[in-house]
Structure formats: C-alpha cells, structure tokens
Enzyme design. Structure first.
Site, PDB file in Angstrom:
ATOM      1  N   ALA A 271       0.923  -1.041  -0.229  1.00  0.00           N
ATOM      2  CA  ALA A 271       0.180  -0.172   0.057  1.00  0.00           C
ATOM      3  C   ALA A 271       1.083   1.314  -0.230  1.00  0.00           C
ATOM      4  O   ALA A 271       0.264   2.119  -0.315  1.00  0.00           O
ATOM      5  CB  ALA A 271      -1.184  -0.171   1.338  1.00  0.00           C
TER       6      ALA A 271
ATOM      7  N   ASN B 262      -6.741   3.143  10.637  1.00  0.00           N
ATOM      8  CA  ASN B 262      -5.607   1.979  11.365  1.00  0.00           C
ATOM      9  C   ASN B 262      -5.345   2.288  12.199  1.00  0.00           C
ATOM     10  O   ASN B 262      -5.509   1.927  13.129  1.00  0.00           O
ATOM     11  CB  ASN B 262      -3.823   2.055  10.384  1.00  0.00           C
ATOM     12  CG  ASN B 262      -3.822   4.047  10.533  1.00  0.00           C
ATOM     13  OD1 ASN B 262      -4.647   4.612  10.170  1.00  0.00           O
ATOM     14  ND2 ASN B 262      -2.839   3.531  10.738  1.00  0.00           N
TER      15      ASN B 262
ATOM     16  N   GLN C 172      -6.571  -0.955   5.375  1.00  0.00           N
ATOM     17  CA  GLN C 172      -7.404  -1.305   6.702  1.00  0.00           C
ATOM     18  C   GLN C 172      -8.989  -1.858   6.187  1.00  0.00           C
ATOM     19  O   GLN C 172      -9.674  -2.699   6.772  1.00  0.00           O
ATOM     20  CB  GLN C 172      -7.835  -0.753   7.969  1.00  0.00           C
ATOM     21  CG  GLN C 172      -6.151   0.183   8.180  1.00  0.00           C
ATOM     22  CD  GLN C 172      -5.517  -1.054   8.938  1.00  0.00           C
ATOM     23  OE1 GLN C 172      -6.370  -2.202   9.250  1.00  0.00           O
ATOM     24  NE2 GLN C 172      -4.219  -1.392   8.914  1.00  0.00           N
TER      25      GLN C 172
ATOM     26  N   SER D 165      -2.878  -3.944   0.247  1.00  0.00           N
ATOM     27  CA  SER D 165      -1.724  -4.411   0.928  1.00  0.00           C
ATOM     28  C   SER D 165      -2.254  -5.874   1.252  1.00  0.00           C
ATOM     29  O   SER D 165      -2.752  -6.350   2.296  1.00  0.00           O
ATOM     30  CB  SER D 165      -0.921  -3.827   2.162  1.00  0.00           C
ATOM     31  OG  SER D 165       0.145  -3.219   1.592  1.00  0.00           O
TER      32      SER D 165
ATOM     33  N   HIS E 209      -0.427  -8.538   3.996  1.00  0.00           N
ATOM     34  CA  HIS E 209      -0.459  -8.255   4.566  1.00  0.00           C
ATOM     35  C   HIS E 209      -1.359  -8.216   5.251  1.00  0.00           C
ATOM     36  O   HIS E 209      -1.371  -8.551   6.453  1.00  0.00           O
ATOM     37  CB  HIS E 209       1.153  -8.546   5.164  1.00  0.00           C
ATOM     38  CG  HIS E 209       1.464  -6.973   5.244  1.00  0.00           C
ATOM     39  ND1 HIS E 209       0.920  -6.193   6.288  1.00  0.00           N
ATOM     40  CD2 HIS E 209       1.569  -5.505   4.674  1.00  0.00           C
ATOM     41  CE1 HIS E 209       1.563  -5.030   6.362  1.00  0.00           C
ATOM     42  NE2 HIS E 209       1.660  -4.579   4.883  1.00  0.00           N
TER      43      HIS E 209
ATOM     44  N   CYS F  66       0.990   1.843  13.344  1.00  0.00           N
ATOM     45  CA  CYS F  66       1.950   0.701  12.448  1.00  0.00           C
ATOM     46  C   CYS F  66       3.308   0.762  13.242  1.00  0.00           C
ATOM     47  O   CYS F  66       3.871  -0.121  11.905  1.00  0.00           O
ATOM     48  CB  CYS F  66       1.330   0.904  11.537  1.00  0.00           C
ATOM     49  SG  CYS F  66      -0.314   0.447  11.205  1.00  0.00           S
TER      50      CYS F  66
END
Ligand code: PMP
Length: 388
Positions: free
Chosen positions: A70, A155, A183, A203, A205, A333
C-alpha cells in the site's frame, strides 16, 4: 506471546502459503517471457488472479496494478496523478488522519508548488470521529482540485468512511478520488461498483497474505485516470509500474482475498464478540480507562479495532510492562515515529492523552483463551506500574 496487533500485520493463512508455494518452485516462469510455455503459464495465473481480484472488488480486471504494498500504491496514485504531464489542475486534498504513506507524499507534492488542503477530521464526540469532515471537504473542493485522497478505514481508531458520499462530492467538482483502503480490503465489503472511487490501495499482509505484495486499482471504468509511472524500466504493467511480477505473491494475495471475502461475515461477528468481552474486562480491572474513537457497537467501526487510553500511565510503559502481549502505542503501525499519534490529536485528544493511548487489533485466529490471558497479563502489568 499473544498477538493483538492485527492492524499492523496479520499472520499468513496456511491455505495462502499452500497456494503460493508451487509458483515458487515448480511453475517459476517469468510472466513477461511469453515466448515459451513456462512464461505463458505464469502470465496466465497473473491474468486469472487479476480477474479474480477485480471480481471481488467490483472493478475492471485491467485496472489492477500489482505493487509491493500500500505504501507504494499510495505513492504511485498521488505522485502519478499530480505528476502526469497533462495534469492541468494544481490542488490536492487529504485529511489530517490519513496514514503517513499518504501524508508524506502529499507534503512532497506541496513542496513541488501544489496547493494542498488538509481537511480536519470529525472530533472525538462525533459519531464518525476520525473520518474526514464532509462539510469541510465539500468546502475545500474547487475546480482546480485534481485529486482527493481519503482512507476507507482508519488504521488507529477503525472509523469507516462513508466513501460513496465522499466520491459524490469529488466527482461533482470533476476531481478524482483515491482511497487508501489498506485496512478495509479483506475486512469489509469493498465494492467499487457501488462505491465509485477512482484509485484504491491495499496490502495483502493486512488480510492474512504475505508482506511485500499489494495492489493499486487504477480507474473504475467511469472516468479517465492518467498516471505518471514512478518505477520505470522494462515497461511491464502497461508501462505504469515496471519490474518482473511475482506470480507466487500475486496468487497469495488473490487466495487471501478469496478466503477473506468468503469468511468475512462469520469472522467479523466472532471478532466483534471477542472485542466486546476484551474491552469489558479491561474496563472492569482498570478504573478510568477510556475508549478512543466511536462506539464499539457502531457498524462504522472496524470489527477488531480497540483503542483505549489509560488514566495515568503512558502506553509505551504499559507495553514494556506486558511484553508477552503484542499491541501498539498510539503512533500505531510504525514504532519508528515517537511522536504522539496524529490521528488521536487530530480528533482532539491532548498530546498527553494520545501518549496514554494504545491500539489493539483482534484477528480471525485470536482465541477466547488468548483474550482471557491477555486481560490477565495487561491488568497485572497495569497494577504494577500505575502511580500509587
Ligand atoms: N495505509 C494504511 C491505512 C495502513 O494501515 C498501512 C499499514 N500500516 C499502510 C498504508 C502501509 O502499508 P504497507 O506497509 O503494507 O505498505
């Protein structure tokens, strides 16, 4: 170790690992070497993956660009739109509560001479706290606005933005809309047929896929979206993002998304229930604990997100005192940034309140026992460090 930081990243689902492995060892062809069968097999799985991701996101398959994640997608979207040689407009809008992967790119564009408006977010007492203030956004958009970048879900405090309303405001003025949906994808229904965003970042992950692979959706079939590439070289991906694609990672992202979509409603309900229990028990043992962001009952809050602040102890100290529980301090994060969270101060918390805040993220593999044990470890830790 109890992992309660699923907004930072998630473990790879074993089914995702199983699906990707053959594309590393057996079918390892270069998807751009289509003059032989090894390359064609790889090219075919990339094409099928794009079609599958596009089906789930409700966009044309040709709009899917594969990226490293991202951060790269946000960079490509914003720099790409603003840096296109035929871009006539010179105004860019974002919101204070965006991720740094948007804010820092916007700051760079500003340094290049663009007019930038950072619209405030709704404050803590609002039912959409943390989401861009829609009236302020409407007031900021003008006929020179090229792009508005607004995240789909926050997030840190998990507020979900009313994206269709935001899209309507942007398109009325002829501006494009980029959404950092990192998210949201895999956690919420994200359907670009009903929510008309022009560019979208995600993203793998964050939804039980591997790190290092993401997407940028470029164009939704409705408006012309012209991007200036940021990575040049072999001309792959229609010249928009050069570099050899990674079929294994692409298969992994696609499998992770398919699983996430098919299990979404079930895991959402379970995670919400776990969070309710978790928060309730923390409130029982920590007097003066306060919830940051909107009500946990609200459907506008991500299921696994819990952000709370302590009455008298910094989040960092709590984390250090409970090393067997993985969670994060307000700045979220990335622990590289030692400043108090800009999201929390952006909804009106003081710096001290922001420093006393922590974020938990419950995931689909989190168990009842882990929640019970985490509560015990966290409450014991708090009792040890709280001022007498
Ligand atoms: N945007 C948001 C909202 C995020 O939560 C994250 C991950 N922290 C990113 C962008 C960046 O994602 P990545 O690190 O995978 O590039």
């Amino acid at each position: 170790m109890i992992y309660l930081d699923h907004h930072a990243t998630t473990p790879c689902d074993q089914r995702v690992v199983d699906a990707m492995l053959p594309w590393l060892t057996q079918s390892f062809g270069n998807p751009h070497s289509t003059s032989h069968s090894a390359g064609r097999v790889a090219a075919d799985v990339v094409a099928r993956s794009a079609a599958c991701v596009a089906r789930h996101l409700g966009c044309p398959a040709e709009s899917i660009l594969w990226t490293s994640g991202a951060t790269e997608s946000n960079n490509l979207a914003i720099r790409g739109i603003c840096g296109h040689p035929r871009q006539k407009r010179r105004h860019l809008i974002t919101c204070f509560t965006e991720h740094h992967a948007v804010l820092d790119v916007v700051a760079e564009i500003e340094q290049n001479g663009w007019r930038v408006t950072r619209v405030p977010a709704y404050p803590q007492d609002h039912e959409l706290a943390g989401c861009v203030d829609l009236d302020a956004l409407a007031g900021a958009i003008d006929e020179d606005t090229a792009l508005v970048s607004v995240m789909w879900a926050n997030n840190e405090i998990g507020t979900i933005s009313p994206m269709q309303q935001i899209a309507h405001l942007c398109h009325q003025a002829g501006a494009l809309l980029h959404s950092d949906a990192t998210q949201a994808v895999g956690r919420l229904p994200v359907d670009m047929k009903s929510v008309d965003v022009d560019l979208l970042s995600a993203s793998a992950h964050k939804f039980y896929g591997p790190k290092g692979i993401g997407i940028l959706v470029v164009g939704n079939g409705n408006r012309r979206v012209r991007l200036r590439p940021q990575i040049v070289g072999g001309g792959q991906q229609r010249n928009l993002r050069s570099g050899t694609l990674a079929p294994a990672s692409i298969v992994a992202l696609t499998t992770a998304l398919e699983i996430a979509v098919s299990e979404m409603s079930e895991s959402d309900a379970r995670i919400r229930q776990l969070r309710k229990v978790f928060c309730g028990k923390l409130l029982e043992c920590i007097e003066g604990l306060v919830l940051n962001g909107i009500s946990l009952e609200s459907p506008q809050r991500l299921a696994g997100n819990l952000n709370v602040r302590l009455p008298d102890v910094e989040g960092e100290s709590w984390m250090a005192a409970a090393p067997d529980v993985c969670f994060s301090s307000g700045s979220a994060c990335s622990s590289v940034d030692a400043n108090p969270s800009h999201v929390l101060t952006g909804i009106g918390l003081t710096e001290s309140e922001a420093r006393r805040s922590v974020r938990f993220g419950i995931g689909k593999f989190t168990t009842d026992e882990e929640i019970t044990q985490a509560v015990r470890l966290l409450c014991d830790a708090y009792r040890r460090i709280k001022p007498a």
